[in-house]
Design an enzyme around this catalytic site. Sequence first.
Site, short mmCIF file in Angstrom:
data_model
loop_
_atom_site.label_atom_id
_atom_site.label_comp_id
_atom_site.label_asym_id
_atom_site.label_seq_id
_atom_site.Cartn_x
_atom_site.Cartn_y
_atom_site.Cartn_z
N LYS A 48 0.88 -1.09 0.00
CA LYS A 48 -0.06 0.21 -0.05
C LYS A 48 1.02 1.15 0.15
CE LYS A 48 -1.98 1.63 3.91
NZ LYS A 48 -1.50 3.39 4.10
N ASN A 49 1.68 1.33 1.00
CA ASN A 49 2.72 2.66 1.05
C ASN A 49 3.42 2.93 -0.05
OD1 ASN A 49 1.11 2.90 3.24
ND2 ASN A 49 2.77 2.50 4.88
N ARG A 87 -5.35 10.08 3.73
CA ARG A 87 -4.40 11.18 3.86
C ARG A 87 -3.35 11.18 2.97
NH1 ARG A 87 -1.43 13.46 7.70
NH2 ARG A 87 0.78 13.37 7.31
N CYS A 122 -5.97 7.65 8.83
CA CYS A 122 -6.35 7.29 10.16
C CYS A 122 -5.89 8.26 11.00
CB CYS A 122 -4.85 6.34 10.28
SG CYS A 122 -5.42 4.49 9.70
N PRO A 150 0.63 16.44 11.39
CA PRO A 150 0.69 17.56 10.64
C PRO A 150 1.46 17.59 9.40
CG PRO A 150 2.30 17.31 12.72
CD PRO A 150 1.22 16.30 12.70
N ILE A 151 1.48 18.57 8.50
CA ILE A 151 2.13 18.36 7.32
C ILE A 151 3.08 19.67 7.11
CG2 ILE A 151 0.55 17.11 6.10
CD1 ILE A 151 -0.54 19.71 4.90
N ASP A 152 3.40 20.08 8.44
CA ASP A 152 4.49 21.21 8.33
C ASP A 152 5.97 20.81 7.75
OD1 ASP A 152 4.41 19.34 10.77
OD2 ASP A 152 6.08 20.81 11.50
N ASP A 154 3.62 0.63 12.37
CA ASP A 154 2.39 0.10 11.68
C ASP A 154 2.27 -1.37 12.25
OD1 ASP A 154 1.69 2.39 10.21
OD2 ASP A 154 2.47 1.68 8.39
N ILE A 197 6.33 6.93 17.38
CA ILE A 197 6.22 7.49 16.17
C ILE A 197 4.87 8.60 15.98
CG2 ILE A 197 5.86 7.47 13.41
CD1 ILE A 197 8.51 6.45 14.49
C1 UD1 Z 1 3.74 6.85 6.65
C2 UD1 Z 1 3.05 5.65 6.35
C3 UD1 Z 1 2.32 5.16 7.68
C4 UD1 Z 1 3.46 4.84 8.73
C5 UD1 Z 1 4.42 6.17 8.90
C6 UD1 Z 1 5.50 5.92 9.59
C7 UD1 Z 1 2.19 5.86 3.93
C8 UD1 Z 1 0.89 5.96 3.27
N1 UD1 Z 1 2.13 6.13 5.54
O1 UD1 Z 1 2.80 7.84 7.05
O2 UD1 Z 1 1.81 4.05 7.29
O3 UD1 Z 1 2.74 4.71 9.76
O4 UD1 Z 1 5.00 6.51 7.40
O5 UD1 Z 1 6.28 4.97 9.11
O6 UD1 Z 1 3.34 5.57 3.53
N2 UD1 Z 1 5.23 14.70 11.09
C9 UD1 Z 1 5.06 15.80 11.34
N3 UD1 Z 1 5.07 16.81 10.51
C10 UD1 Z 1 5.02 16.46 9.08
C11 UD1 Z 1 5.03 15.18 9.07
C12 UD1 Z 1 5.10 14.22 10.02
O7 UD1 Z 1 5.23 16.32 12.58
O8 UD1 Z 1 4.99 17.31 8.26
C13 UD1 Z 1 5.19 13.82 12.19
C14 UD1 Z 1 3.85 12.90 12.43
O9 UD1 Z 1 2.74 13.36 12.97
C15 UD1 Z 1 4.45 11.54 12.84
C16 UD1 Z 1 5.76 11.41 12.45
O10 UD1 Z 1 6.07 12.77 12.01
O11 UD1 Z 1 4.23 11.76 14.37
C17 UD1 Z 1 5.95 10.39 11.40
O12 UD1 Z 1 5.38 10.69 10.18
P1 UD1 Z 1 5.66 10.50 8.66
O13 UD1 Z 1 6.86 9.78 8.57
O14 UD1 Z 1 5.40 11.50 7.69
O15 UD1 Z 1 4.27 9.19 8.34
P2 UD1 Z 1 3.45 9.39 7.13
O16 UD1 Z 1 4.27 9.53 5.94
O17 UD1 Z 1 2.02 10.27 7.47
#
Ligand code: UD1
Length: 426
Positions: free
Chosen positions: A29-30, A99, A123, A129-131, A312, A334
Amino acid sequence: MTRYIINNSSDAYGKPIYLKGNITVQGAKNSALPLIAAAVLSDSEVELYNCPEIADVENMMKIFSSLGGRTERIGDNVRLKMEDMRSHEIKSELAGELRSSVFMLGSVLARAGAAKVAYPGGCDIGLRPIDIHLKALREMGVRIREEYGYLLCDATNAHGAEVTLDYPSVGATENVMLLAAGIRGSTVIHNAAREPEIEDLGNFLSMLGAAVEGAGTQIIKIEGTDKARGAKFRVMPDRIALGTYMIAAAVCGGEVTLSAARPEHVFSLIGKLRESGAEVDYNSDSVSVRADGRPKAVGIVETGTYPGFPTDLQAPFSVLAAVSEGSTVIVENIFETRFKHLAELTKMGVSVKVKGRVAVFEGVRTLSAAQVQAMDLRGGAALMLAGLKARGTTVVENGLHIERGYAAPEKVLNALGASVTKVRNK
Ligand code: UD1
């Protein structure tokens, strides 16, 4: 409404299901999700083999179509073609389902020079966040405003750049790679995520015509192209689905072989399963798990970025902790709120105490069936595993969460001797 009914026809002595057989691991999926986003970069056809039939992928394909692309699925193969891009807007009803729609940002910006994207859904496992994504895109010259729940982005002056991520976010690394690959110029990403899906994306972007070096390491170098080609690509095996079914065998006891797998992607899990008493063997593309008797508690499991223990797999692994002999501590490093499944598991007899990001399990010998609610994808899978172990009939409500990431889990588990029925009500 989808629900999964798991029947454990154990005998009067409570003999649980023993899982036995061979299964083939689904595509990841990812990996599939960012690959579909990458297909936006090219006006030629892209064909993805081994693309799992799961709700998240279908939703990503809907987003691709809504931008003007053509999509076709034949079994596990998906064909995508974005000959003319009609729109650069990802509407909230589509983004709300998924997402990963945020990954489209990088490729839509590269291809269309602008993007309007609703804040993403997905989820509910923490703030998410996406900062980090936005900061990196800004460093590449993208102008971003937020308005009424939408991000309005202008990439007229986007350029390659040297970007350092504050944290190795998987999604942010992928977004930067997608933008960098689709515009001319060089980009270097420091502190990049090292998850295997990043390497898959790097290989695919290279096939499209970008020059990508170092994907899967902390430093990724990308020389982009504004003339991406078509490509045919096989999606890597899903390491989380693989891990989930390996854990199922350890929870229930069994002899399970998983083929079309990449064992090196789950070494952190293999170590923990061996500590629990399971025998795990592997060769280049298959893994076998053999488990008999009660699993032993493994002490402590802490989630981490790859190659650490994957967040995961934390929820599925919690079921093994719940039934092991002794106590297990699980630390979720995480995501902030990824223990929601535990409240449901306690309805099935699990003994666990939670404080913040730490859960402490006192293993119990048996679980009891109950009606429980899936709150998120991996938590839902955990409830299914608990249902396999519990005496009686377990009903997992909100099965839609599970369908987001697992391709026909009822068929996979039934092929191993379980009795799982999927029921869909209008
Ligand atoms: C991806 C995976 C998800 C997995 C995660 C960690 C996909 C579709 N999803 O999610 O299944 O659980 O990696 O291995 O590939 N964060 C911030 N700011 C940001 C981005 C992230 O604070 O701009 C934080 C998140 O809130 C979280 C941590 O960083 O606490 C990890 O997030 P990230 O690695 O970005 O996970 P995803 O890409 O959302």
